[in-house]
Design a protein around this motif. Sequence first.
Motif, PDB file in Angstrom:
ATOM      1  N   GLU A 149      -4.956  -1.235   3.803  1.00 23.39           N
ATOM      2  CA  GLU A 149      -5.209  -2.057   2.564  1.00 23.39           C
ATOM      3  C   GLU A 149      -4.559  -1.999   1.465  1.00 23.39           C
ATOM      4  N   GLU A 150      -4.368  -0.616   1.039  1.00 19.66           N
ATOM      5  CA  GLU A 150      -3.616  -0.140   0.043  1.00 19.66           C
ATOM      6  C   GLU A 150      -2.252  -0.386   0.103  1.00 19.66           C
ATOM      7  N   GLY A 151      -1.549  -0.286   1.215  1.00 15.24           N
ATOM      8  CA  GLY A 151      -0.204  -0.791   1.688  1.00 15.24           C
ATOM      9  C   GLY A 151       0.107  -2.178   1.487  1.00 15.24           C
ATOM     10  N   ILE A 152      -0.892  -2.891   1.958  1.00 14.44           N
ATOM     11  CA  ILE A 152      -0.750  -4.534   1.793  1.00 14.44           C
ATOM     12  C   ILE A 152      -0.806  -4.679   0.365  1.00 14.44           C
ATOM     13  N   ARG A 174       5.123  -8.747   9.774  1.00  8.76           N
ATOM     14  CA  ARG A 174       3.829  -8.872  10.679  1.00  8.76           C
ATOM     15  C   ARG A 174       3.132  -7.810  11.245  1.00  8.76           C
ATOM     16  N   ARG A 175       3.913  -6.775  11.555  1.00  7.89           N
ATOM     17  CA  ARG A 175       3.624  -5.480  11.979  1.00  7.89           C
ATOM     18  C   ARG A 175       2.802  -4.819  10.893  1.00  7.89           C
ATOM     19  N   ALA A 176       3.505  -4.827   9.544  1.00  9.51           N
ATOM     20  CA  ALA A 176       2.923  -4.159   8.406  1.00  9.51           C
ATOM     21  C   ALA A 176       1.723  -4.686   8.090  1.00  9.51           C
ATOM     22  N   ALA A 177       1.422  -6.191   8.186  1.00 11.96           N
ATOM     23  CA  ALA A 177       0.060  -6.653   7.970  1.00 11.96           C
ATOM     24  C   ALA A 177      -0.806  -6.268   9.211  1.00 11.96           C
ATOM     25  N   GLU A 178      -0.404  -6.027  10.505  1.00 10.39           N
ATOM     26  CA  GLU A 178      -1.402  -5.792  11.571  1.00 10.39           C
ATOM     27  C   GLU A 178      -1.891  -4.266  11.529  1.00 10.39           C
TER      28      GLU A 178
END
Length: 77
Positions: free
Chosen positions: A43-46, A35-39
């Motif tokens: 965009e490249e990381g996701i 959840r933290r990563a998505a928040e």
Amino acid sequence: MTTEPHRGAFVNGLDENSTYDHYELLGLLYGFGARRAAERGSEEGITALGKIHKALQATDDPDEFWTSTAPSCARCW
């Protein structure tokens, strides 16, 4: 682990309930991290995490699992 006065500390064996609790907590922690990563992620990381997820779902070989994800995870952040 149990501590007994004047005797010391002892490692307890694992039972089904403690193993279940361990993996339940691990799942909660991973969910929180996702959840933290998505928040907070770029965009490249996701996108990179999505590719890693697909690679993990496609394999059941532990060696392939580690070799395909370790270098990729460094690029996610």
